[in-house]
Motif scaffolding. Sequence first.
Motif, PDB file in Angstrom:
ATOM      1  N   LYS A  92       7.457  -7.829  -3.669  1.00  0.00           N
ATOM      2  CA  LYS A  92       7.861  -7.276  -5.456  1.00  0.00           C
ATOM      3  C   LYS A  92       6.176  -8.442  -5.910  1.00  0.00           C
ATOM      4  O   LYS A  92       6.388  -7.583  -7.319  1.00  0.00           O
ATOM      5  N   LEU A  93       5.453  -8.810  -6.009  1.00  0.00           N
ATOM      6  CA  LEU A  93       4.660  -9.642  -6.413  1.00  0.00           C
ATOM      7  C   LEU A  93       3.130  -9.326  -6.031  1.00  0.00           C
ATOM      8  O   LEU A  93       2.388 -10.087  -6.830  1.00  0.00           O
ATOM      9  N   GLY A  94       3.318  -8.335  -5.155  1.00  0.00           N
ATOM     10  CA  GLY A  94       1.731  -8.577  -5.082  1.00  0.00           C
ATOM     11  C   GLY A  94       1.615  -6.472  -5.561  1.00  0.00           C
ATOM     12  O   GLY A  94       2.382  -6.205  -5.841  1.00  0.00           O
ATOM     13  N   VAL A  95      -0.255  -6.586  -5.839  1.00  0.00           N
ATOM     14  CA  VAL A  95      -0.781  -5.541  -6.299  1.00  0.00           C
ATOM     15  C   VAL A  95      -1.672  -4.823  -5.664  1.00  0.00           C
ATOM     16  O   VAL A  95      -2.614  -6.268  -5.755  1.00  0.00           O
ATOM     17  N   LEU A  96      -1.744  -3.621  -5.898  1.00  0.00           N
ATOM     18  CA  LEU A  96      -2.814  -3.057  -4.698  1.00  0.00           C
ATOM     19  C   LEU A  96      -4.353  -3.260  -5.832  1.00  0.00           C
ATOM     20  O   LEU A  96      -3.537  -1.565  -6.762  1.00  0.00           O
ATOM     21  N   LEU A  97      -5.086  -3.718  -6.395  1.00  0.00           N
ATOM     22  CA  LEU A  97      -6.105  -3.822  -6.426  1.00  0.00           C
ATOM     23  C   LEU A  97      -7.284  -3.410  -6.064  1.00  0.00           C
ATOM     24  O   LEU A  97      -7.352  -4.331  -4.709  1.00  0.00           O
ATOM     25  N   ILE A 136       1.224  -1.389  -0.210  1.00  0.00           N
ATOM     26  CA  ILE A 136       0.541   0.215   0.533  1.00  0.00           C
ATOM     27  C   ILE A 136       0.788   1.345   0.279  1.00  0.00           C
ATOM     28  O   ILE A 136       0.408   2.203  -0.718  1.00  0.00           O
ATOM     29  N   ALA A 137       2.601   1.318   0.885  1.00  0.00           N
ATOM     30  CA  ALA A 137       3.083   2.297   0.891  1.00  0.00           C
ATOM     31  C   ALA A 137       3.349   2.081  -0.481  1.00  0.00           C
ATOM     32  O   ALA A 137       3.614   3.167  -1.259  1.00  0.00           O
ATOM     33  N   ARG A 138       3.478   1.653  -1.321  1.00  0.00           N
ATOM     34  CA  ARG A 138       4.462   1.593  -2.488  1.00  0.00           C
ATOM     35  C   ARG A 138       3.250   2.001  -3.603  1.00  0.00           C
ATOM     36  O   ARG A 138       3.383   2.690  -4.209  1.00  0.00           O
ATOM     37  N   ASP A 139       2.514   1.362  -3.542  1.00  0.00           N
ATOM     38  CA  ASP A 139       1.422   1.497  -4.698  1.00  0.00           C
ATOM     39  C   ASP A 139       0.367   2.815  -4.782  1.00  0.00           C
ATOM     40  O   ASP A 139      -0.755   2.987  -5.544  1.00  0.00           O
ATOM     41  N   LYS A 140       0.213   3.397  -2.944  1.00  0.00           N
ATOM     42  CA  LYS A 140      -0.945   4.037  -3.117  1.00  0.00           C
ATOM     43  C   LYS A 140      -2.281   3.967  -3.127  1.00  0.00           C
ATOM     44  O   LYS A 140      -3.213   4.521  -2.109  1.00  0.00           O
ATOM     45  N   HIS A 141      -2.482   3.657  -4.574  1.00  0.00           N
ATOM     46  CA  HIS A 141      -4.323   3.482  -4.779  1.00  0.00           C
ATOM     47  C   HIS A 141      -4.106   2.201  -6.055  1.00  0.00           C
ATOM     48  O   HIS A 141      -2.802   1.794  -6.034  1.00  0.00           O
ATOM     49  N   CYS A 142      -5.525   1.540  -6.253  1.00  0.00           N
ATOM     50  CA  CYS A 142      -5.304   0.827  -7.229  1.00  0.00           C
ATOM     51  C   CYS A 142      -4.303   0.784  -8.174  1.00  0.00           C
ATOM     52  O   CYS A 142      -4.511   1.955  -9.014  1.00  0.00           O
ATOM     53  N   GLN A 143      -4.625   0.042  -8.743  1.00  0.00           N
ATOM     54  CA  GLN A 143      -2.893  -0.111  -9.739  1.00  0.00           C
ATOM     55  C   GLN A 143      -3.736   0.315 -11.388  1.00  0.00           C
ATOM     56  O   GLN A 143      -2.806   0.585 -12.279  1.00  0.00           O
ATOM     57  N   TYR A 144      -4.415  -0.118 -11.316  1.00  0.00           N
ATOM     58  CA  TYR A 144      -5.527  -0.704 -12.181  1.00  0.00           C
ATOM     59  C   TYR A 144      -5.608   0.723 -13.416  1.00  0.00           C
ATOM     60  O   TYR A 144      -6.159   1.876 -12.457  1.00  0.00           O
ATOM     61  N   ASP A 202      -6.356   4.259 -14.815  1.00  0.00           N
ATOM     62  CA  ASP A 202      -7.817   5.282 -14.722  1.00  0.00           C
ATOM     63  C   ASP A 202      -8.037   4.720 -13.811  1.00  0.00           C
ATOM     64  O   ASP A 202      -9.456   5.172 -13.595  1.00  0.00           O
ATOM     65  N   CYS A 203      -7.644   4.367 -12.403  1.00  0.00           N
ATOM     66  CA  CYS A 203      -8.171   3.701 -11.371  1.00  0.00           C
ATOM     67  C   CYS A 203      -7.552   4.348 -10.067  1.00  0.00           C
ATOM     68  O   CYS A 203      -6.784   4.377 -10.271  1.00  0.00           O
ATOM     69  N   ASP A 204      -7.874   5.510  -9.312  1.00  0.00           N
ATOM     70  CA  ASP A 204      -7.096   5.929  -8.052  1.00  0.00           C
ATOM     71  C   ASP A 204      -7.897   5.308  -6.951  1.00  0.00           C
ATOM     72  O   ASP A 204      -8.448   6.000  -6.282  1.00  0.00           O
ATOM     73  N   ALA A 205      -8.568   4.414  -7.149  1.00  0.00           N
ATOM     74  CA  ALA A 205      -9.848   4.099  -5.465  1.00  0.00           C
ATOM     75  C   ALA A 205      -8.407   3.640  -4.275  1.00  0.00           C
ATOM     76  O   ALA A 205      -7.600   3.029  -4.658  1.00  0.00           O
ATOM     77  N   PRO A 206      -8.496   4.518  -3.579  1.00  0.00           N
ATOM     78  CA  PRO A 206      -8.136   4.490  -2.260  1.00  0.00           C
ATOM     79  C   PRO A 206      -8.143   3.132  -1.598  1.00  0.00           C
ATOM     80  O   PRO A 206      -8.879   1.343  -2.019  1.00  0.00           O
ATOM     81  N   PRO A 207      -6.900   2.431  -0.905  1.00  0.00           N
ATOM     82  CA  PRO A 207      -6.518   1.206  -0.538  1.00  0.00           C
ATOM     83  C   PRO A 207      -7.515   0.592   1.040  1.00  0.00           C
ATOM     84  O   PRO A 207      -7.526  -0.532   0.293  1.00  0.00           O
ATOM     85  N   GLY A 208      -8.435   0.896   1.336  1.00  0.00           N
ATOM     86  CA  GLY A 208      -9.420   0.991   1.757  1.00  0.00           C
ATOM     87  C   GLY A 208     -10.925  -0.013   1.048  1.00  0.00           C
ATOM     88  O   GLY A 208     -11.360  -0.878   1.423  1.00  0.00           O
ATOM     89  N   TRP A 245     -11.138  -3.986  -5.697  1.00  0.00           N
ATOM     90  CA  TRP A 245     -12.162  -5.185  -6.122  1.00  0.00           C
ATOM     91  C   TRP A 245     -13.112  -4.921  -7.194  1.00  0.00           C
ATOM     92  O   TRP A 245     -12.571  -6.617  -7.599  1.00  0.00           O
ATOM     93  N   ALA A 246     -13.316  -4.297  -7.366  1.00  0.00           N
ATOM     94  CA  ALA A 246     -13.811  -4.227  -8.802  1.00  0.00           C
ATOM     95  C   ALA A 246     -12.409  -4.865 -10.129  1.00  0.00           C
ATOM     96  O   ALA A 246     -13.486  -5.427 -10.458  1.00  0.00           O
ATOM     97  N   HIS A 247     -11.834  -4.565  -9.515  1.00  0.00           N
ATOM     98  CA  HIS A 247     -10.588  -4.536 -10.945  1.00  0.00           C
ATOM     99  C   HIS A 247      -9.757  -5.684 -10.348  1.00  0.00           C
ATOM    100  O   HIS A 247      -9.581  -6.687 -11.407  1.00  0.00           O
ATOM    101  N   HIS A 248     -10.139  -6.169  -9.603  1.00  0.00           N
ATOM    102  CA  HIS A 248      -9.762  -7.611  -8.938  1.00  0.00           C
ATOM    103  C   HIS A 248     -10.309  -8.595  -9.295  1.00  0.00           C
ATOM    104  O   HIS A 248      -9.902  -9.398  -9.949  1.00  0.00           O
ATOM    105  N   ASP A 249     -11.449  -8.575  -9.049  1.00  0.00           N
ATOM    106  CA  ASP A 249     -12.583  -9.848 -10.206  1.00  0.00           C
ATOM    107  C   ASP A 249     -12.203  -9.588 -12.020  1.00  0.00           C
ATOM    108  O   ASP A 249     -11.916 -10.436 -12.467  1.00  0.00           O
ATOM    109  N   HIS A 250     -12.073  -7.934 -11.790  1.00  0.00           N
ATOM    110  CA  HIS A 250     -11.770  -8.307 -13.591  1.00  0.00           C
ATOM    111  C   HIS A 250     -10.586  -8.330 -13.753  1.00  0.00           C
ATOM    112  O   HIS A 250     -10.835  -9.091 -14.818  1.00  0.00           O
ATOM    113  N   VAL A 251      -9.124  -8.326 -13.629  1.00  0.00           N
ATOM    114  CA  VAL A 251      -7.859  -9.085 -13.793  1.00  0.00           C
ATOM    115  C   VAL A 251      -8.374 -10.517 -13.981  1.00  0.00           C
ATOM    116  O   VAL A 251      -8.033 -11.064 -14.826  1.00  0.00           O
ATOM    117  N   HIS A 252      -9.275 -11.160 -12.983  1.00  0.00           N
ATOM    118  CA  HIS A 252      -9.154 -12.213 -13.057  1.00  0.00           C
ATOM    119  C   HIS A 252     -10.114 -12.765 -14.018  1.00  0.00           C
ATOM    120  O   HIS A 252     -10.015 -14.182 -14.473  1.00  0.00           O
TER     121      HIS A 252
END
Length: 171
Positions: free
Chosen positions: A122-127, A86-94, A96-102, A129-136
């Motif tokens: 290094k293998l984790g990315v903040l997404l 979260i400190a590295r990514d700060k928001h959803c990384q998809y 055009d998305c800037d959804a906060p970590p919460g 909920w909607a983009h996490h589902d979309h990625v899958h």
Amino acid sequence: STEGDGLCGCGQVLPEAVIGADLDSAVMGEVTPATFEDGSPLSPALLARLACTGAVHRVVFGPDSEVLDVGREQRIFTAAQTRAIIARDKHCQYPDCDAPPGEGEIHHSVWWWEQFGSTSVKLGVLLCWAHHDHVHQHRITIERRRGTWKFYRRDGTPIREQARSARAPAG
């Protein structure tokens, strides 16, 4: 190539991390589908999504005894790893998305088992909920190159951010 510069001998930028999500349909066609207790089959995308948040231990500690890498025995990111991502990514990384970590969670490779991936920062990315589902659902591959996450469709085409002025207005 200078060690750590992210370049191979040919000058190509190599990914720091790759989070692949494509499924081998030839192999999957020969496998009995996973099912719920009532016998209802799970789609491969839903199974991947559930596995992404499932639990399974090697533990590497940081300087303050916080867990930084739990290897292949634990799939879920620790609280310390989650804070670091979260400190590295700060928001959803998809794009055009800037959804906060919460509004999100940490995602890593669907191929965690087959590719001998680890549960590491290094293998984790903040997404979100909607983009996490979309990625899958769309089996999107994610790579980290020079500190930036890149997203690719199944056909290899990149998913890019739109220019700020071309984005649809919020609301």
